[in-house]
Structures are given as C-alpha cells and as structure tokens.
Write a protein that holds these residues in place. Structure first.
Motif, PDB file in Angstrom:
ATOM      1  N   TYR A 231       5.112  19.620   7.480  1.00  0.00           N
ATOM      2  CA  TYR A 231       4.145  19.722   8.391  1.00  0.00           C
ATOM      3  C   TYR A 231       4.090  18.259   8.947  1.00  0.00           C
ATOM      4  N   ASP A 232       3.203  18.201   9.987  1.00  0.00           N
ATOM      5  CA  ASP A 232       3.144  16.923  10.752  1.00  0.00           C
ATOM      6  C   ASP A 232       2.355  15.759  10.086  1.00  0.00           C
ATOM      7  N   VAL A 233       2.396  14.673  10.499  1.00  0.00           N
ATOM      8  CA  VAL A 233       1.817  13.280   9.989  1.00  0.00           C
ATOM      9  C   VAL A 233       0.260  13.271  10.167  1.00  0.00           C
ATOM     10  N   VAL A 234      -0.357  13.957  11.219  1.00  0.00           N
ATOM     11  CA  VAL A 234      -1.519  14.160  11.539  1.00  0.00           C
ATOM     12  C   VAL A 234      -2.389  14.734  10.473  1.00  0.00           C
ATOM     13  N   PHE A 235      -1.723  15.800  10.307  1.00  0.00           N
ATOM     14  CA  PHE A 235      -2.170  16.714   8.971  1.00  0.00           C
ATOM     15  C   PHE A 235      -2.441  16.035   7.624  1.00  0.00           C
ATOM     16  N   ALA A 236      -1.182  15.030   7.467  1.00  0.00           N
ATOM     17  CA  ALA A 236      -1.170  14.313   6.108  1.00  0.00           C
ATOM     18  C   ALA A 236      -2.453  13.329   6.281  1.00  0.00           C
ATOM     19  N   LEU A 237      -2.712  12.734   7.228  1.00  0.00           N
ATOM     20  CA  LEU A 237      -3.607  11.647   7.501  1.00  0.00           C
ATOM     21  C   LEU A 237      -4.955  12.436   7.281  1.00  0.00           C
ATOM     22  N   ILE A 238      -5.141  13.690   8.108  1.00  0.00           N
ATOM     23  CA  ILE A 238      -6.374  14.335   8.032  1.00  0.00           C
ATOM     24  C   ILE A 238      -6.856  14.508   6.320  1.00  0.00           C
ATOM     25  N   LEU A 239      -5.825  14.683   5.639  1.00  0.00           N
ATOM     26  CA  LEU A 239      -6.014  15.048   4.242  1.00  0.00           C
ATOM     27  C   LEU A 239      -6.209  13.834   3.289  1.00  0.00           C
ATOM     28  N   VAL A 240      -6.086  12.609   3.914  1.00  0.00           N
ATOM     29  CA  VAL A 240      -6.305  11.313   3.182  1.00  0.00           C
ATOM     30  C   VAL A 240      -7.563  11.164   2.537  1.00  0.00           C
ATOM     31  N   PRO A 241      -8.668  11.259   3.107  1.00  0.00           N
ATOM     32  CA  PRO A 241     -10.093  11.222   2.511  1.00  0.00           C
ATOM     33  C   PRO A 241     -10.120  12.339   1.330  1.00  0.00           C
ATOM     34  N   PHE A 242      -9.349  13.550   1.271  1.00  0.00           N
ATOM     35  CA  PHE A 242      -9.605  14.600   0.411  1.00  0.00           C
ATOM     36  C   PHE A 242      -8.827  14.328  -0.736  1.00  0.00           C
ATOM     37  N   SER A 243      -7.705  13.422  -0.489  1.00  0.00           N
ATOM     38  CA  SER A 243      -6.830  12.975  -1.759  1.00  0.00           C
ATOM     39  C   SER A 243      -7.473  12.353  -2.789  1.00  0.00           C
ATOM     40  N   TYR A 244      -8.712  11.941  -2.387  1.00  0.00           N
ATOM     41  CA  TYR A 244      -9.592  11.137  -3.437  1.00  0.00           C
ATOM     42  C   TYR A 244     -10.492  12.135  -4.352  1.00  0.00           C
ATOM     43  N   LEU A 245     -10.547  13.212  -3.920  1.00  0.00           N
ATOM     44  CA  LEU A 245     -11.557  14.310  -4.383  1.00  0.00           C
ATOM     45  C   LEU A 245     -10.712  15.380  -5.430  1.00  0.00           C
ATOM     46  N   PRO A 246     -11.035  15.917  -6.651  1.00  0.00           N
ATOM     47  CA  PRO A 246     -10.554  16.860  -7.352  1.00  0.00           C
ATOM     48  C   PRO A 246      -9.889  17.623  -6.382  1.00  0.00           C
ATOM     49  N   LEU A 247      -8.659  18.341  -6.979  1.00  0.00           N
ATOM     50  CA  LEU A 247      -7.841  19.086  -6.340  1.00  0.00           C
ATOM     51  C   LEU A 247      -8.167  20.626  -6.301  1.00  0.00           C
ATOM     52  N   TYR A 248      -9.009  20.778  -7.482  1.00  0.00           N
ATOM     53  CA  TYR A 248      -9.688  22.204  -7.352  1.00  0.00           C
ATOM     54  C   TYR A 248     -10.849  22.286  -6.252  1.00  0.00           C
ATOM     55  N   LEU A 249     -11.511  21.202  -6.094  1.00  0.00           N
ATOM     56  CA  LEU A 249     -12.656  21.243  -5.300  1.00  0.00           C
ATOM     57  C   LEU A 249     -12.151  21.177  -3.874  1.00  0.00           C
ATOM     58  N   VAL A 250     -10.923  20.530  -3.447  1.00  0.00           N
ATOM     59  CA  VAL A 250     -10.385  20.453  -2.176  1.00  0.00           C
ATOM     60  C   VAL A 250      -9.659  22.125  -1.872  1.00  0.00           C
ATOM     61  N   LYS A 251      -9.249  22.751  -2.829  1.00  0.00           N
ATOM     62  CA  LYS A 251      -8.910  24.050  -2.578  1.00  0.00           C
ATOM     63  C   LYS A 251      -9.725  24.902  -2.393  1.00  0.00           C
TER      64      LYS A 251
END
Length: 428
Positions: free
Chosen positions: A67-87
């Motif tokens: 996928y694109d770089v923008v999508f990866a950037l949008i997910l940056v704040p969520f990368s600090y949360l537990p994966l289960y909660l993000v899903k």
C-alpha cells in the motif's frame, strides 16, 4: 448519527437490531485475536519512521507491504497501541463501511417496489452471496472493504455534485491500492472531466504529501520501490502463482495455459489445456484483459459523453466495473472479490423482480428461464463460497481456481440481466 437515523421505532425490530449488534461485536472481538494482515500494515508504519525500505521487507516471513506511504503514515500513531485494540477499532470501522456500501447500492436500486416479504429475501440473499468474502476480510483485517467504500462513496458524492469530496475519496483509494483506477476512464466516458481532473490532482498530491514528514529523497525512493513491486511487467505478476490463494485472470490463465507455472502448491492433477511460453502467456493475458475492458461498452449502453443516466443503469455499469477489478489486476487474493458485492446484489434484485414478482407472466417459457437463472445463480454461489461451505476440499478449489469460474458465471449472468426490464430504468 447515521445509524440512529435508521434505528427502528418499534420494540421488536429494536430488539432485533440490538441482538444483531451484539453478534457483530462478538464476531469482531473474536476475529481481532489473530495477527491478520493488519500486523503487516502496522509493522510497515513502524519501519517507515526508522527510514527502512518498507517495500523490500517481508513481514510475517512471507508478505510484502503493497500500500501507499500515506496509509503507513496514518497508522503511525496506532503502532504505539496494542495490536488487538487497533484491530477491534478497524473492524468496527469496517462495519460502518459495509453499512454505507449497502446504503449506496440500494439507493441505486428501486427496492421500494418490492413487497416486504420479497424485500426481506432480497437482503438475506444479497448478504448470503457475499458472506464468504465479508468473513475473509474481517478475519484478515484487510482493506478491501474500505477501498470499495471509497469507490462507491466517491461516486455517490460525485452524483450529488460534491465532486471535490467524491474525487478525493476515489483518489485516496487509487493511491492506496490502484484498484479503483478503472473509475477514471469510466468518468471520462460519462463526460465528467472535472472529477477526472480532481482525481488525478488528488493522486499527485497524496503521492507527495509525505514529503513534509519524510523529506523528498526518502519519499521519492519509496515511490520508486513501490513501483518496482507493483510493475505489471514483472514475471511474478505474469505467472502470478506464488501463492495458492491467488485468483485473478493472470493466475487463472497461467494455470490453464502453462504446464509448469511455478506453482509449488499445485496438486498432482492436470489442469492445463495447453503449454505456451511465458512471452505468449503475457500476450494472451493482455489480450484477455483488453477484451474485458472493451466489454464494458456493452454495459454502458449509451454513446460516449452522455452524463445523464438512471440510477439502476448506474448500478449496472458500476457492478461490471467492480466485478472485473479483481480479475484484471494481478496478485489478487480471494478477499479482493468482495468487489463483486454490487454485481451480486443487482443480480439478486433482478432475479426477484423478474422471476418472483406477483405480476410476472408465468408461461412455460418464462418458467424454464426462471429455473435456468436460479440454477445458474446457485452454481455461481457454490463456486464462489465453496471454501466456506466445504472447506475440507480447499486445496482442490484453489488448484482448479473454482472461484474464478464462479466469477465468470456471475459476469455472464450480469450481461444477460439488462436493466431495461427493471422499474425506473428511464428515470433520470
């Protein structure tokens, strides 16, 4: 608020909605337990800030980030949360996307012309047809539902003369996964040049927007690396058999026309009807793709540059375009075929209106047509949902690419189910 506006006033239906909501929540909590593909997305977002080549790394040992770089950037704040909660949050959002997709599709169909009993059957059959792909997308926490939502919501907004907003959504979808790219020639055919301009401008802006965070050189490097991964001329995209679960035309034709297609998961059962070279296979694939694109003219049913068409005609056109998207693009997994949702919903409505409405002419010829249509719908359903119905034979389904056969049957049914027999066809 959108959900509240549709919340029923009577007690029984309210309880039904609450029960349905609880069931969906339990499904979400269960499906969010596995890693799924969202782990790939979040991992790529972490590596992005570390300056790594996110298009070279293989995540979960096997999978690239496409996928694109923008999508990866949008997910940056969520990368600090537990994966289960993000899903869980992502799957809840997907419930909303499915709700909006359904509302848009049914807004293009005259469902109020169905009586209440047939309308209930229509809803149940529509979701039964798509249930396998709905389940696959939730199970893997995929983005296909979101991409289809962006496409249909964008087209809906364009219809309402919100061209900038609608084009922005389509541009976001194209930038993320390229699949809605075929909407651009469609809009050109329908003489919507302003939306085409907005979409292309949106793609350019979204491609270079990360420059503000990543810098020009790193962003340009990632753009070129992504293109290397997506380039359709790559031999891996011609044979396209590196994974058993691929089902696009490239995989289908490679399995059908090449004896040794490089599929390490192939069973010891003959499935090819010819054995041609890779060069000739590439030529055949492009000819077939071109034929599918040209066949869209059959569904458009008007001269070019005519913008005013009825809603049901609009759905008929969009149904075909969405149907062929996972066929003509390489490297498509089974969950990508959620894009058939508009087509199968249209066909269910067509079947119920033409063959089961109270005012139908029940002559012998009509009776045989009804039996043939229903039987073919049932066959296409079993071919597309066989993994879910009889999962113990999954290896055989994937080996012979039965899903693709089912999609091609749906395509034929769609071609035969012209919208001029439906109510409000000539309304504009």
């Amino acid at each position: 608020m959108i959900f509240l506006n549709n919340f029923p006033k009577d007690y029984k239906n309210r309880l039904l909605y609450i029960a349905l909501g609880l069931i969906i929540l339990l499904i979400i909590l269960y499906e969010a337990q596995g890693k799924g593909d969202f782990n790939v997305f979040v991992s790529a977002s972490r590596d992005l800030l570390s300056g790594k080549n996110i298009y070279e790394i293989k995540y979960n040992q096997w999978y690239h980030y496409y996928y694109d770089v923008v999508f990866a950037l949008i997910l940056v704040p969520f990368s600090y949360l537990p994966l289960y909660l993000v899903k869980v949050l992502w799957l809840i959002l997907n419930v909303f996307f499915v709700f909006r997709i359904w509302k848009i599709i049914t807004n293009w169909l005259p469902i109020n012309d169905l009586n209440n009993k047939i309308k209930t059957v229509f809803v149940l059959l529509s979701f039964l047809f798509i249930f396998r792909f709905l389940r696959d997308n939730f199970h893997l926490s995929q983005v296909t539902i979101f991409i289809l939502y962006l496409t249909l919501e964008g087209l809906s907004m364009i219809d309402k003369d919100k061209k900038l907003q609608g084009s922005g959504l389509i541009a976001l979808g194209i930038n993320m996964k390229l699949l809605p790219l075929v909407i651009i020639p469609y809009l050109i055919y329908r003489s919507d040049w302003k939306s085409v301009f907005y979409i292309i401008s949106g793609i350019i802006v979204l491609s270079f927007l990360p420059v503000m965070v990543l810098g020009f050189d790193y962003n340009w490097f990632l753009l070129t690396e992504r293109w290397k991964l997506l380039n359709p001329s790559n031999q891996t995209h011609i044979l396209d058999t590196s994974e058993r679960s691929f089902h696009s035309l490239t995989t289908f034709l490679a399995a059908l026309l090449v004896k040794d297609s490089g599929d390490s998961y192939a069973l010891g059962l003959k499935r090819n009807i010819a054995n041609i070279s890779i060069e000739n296979l590439n030529l055949v694939i492009n000819i077939v793709r071109g034929a599918f694109v040209l066949f869209s003219l059959y569904f458009l049913r008007t001269k070019p540059f005519i913008s005013r068409i009825s809603k049901v005609q609009k759905l008929y056109e969009i149904s075909y375009i969405c149907l062929i998207i996972p066929l003509i693009f390489p490297h498509q997994q089974h969950y990508a075929f959620f894009f058939i949702f508009p087509a199968t919903t249209y066909l269910v409505y067509y079947m119920l209106w033409i063959y089961f409405s109270p005012n139908i002419n029940e002559n012998k010829y009509h009776k045989y047509k009804k039996i043939g249509f229903v039987a073919t719908m049932v066959i296409s359903y079993f071919l597309t949902n066989s993994h879910l119905i009889l999962g113990q034979f999954t290896d055989y389904y994937d080996h012979f690419k039965t899903l693709t056969y089912g999609i091609l049957i749906i395509l034929v049914l769609l071609a035969l189910s012209k919208p001029n027999k439906l109510p409000h066809y000539r309304d504009e």
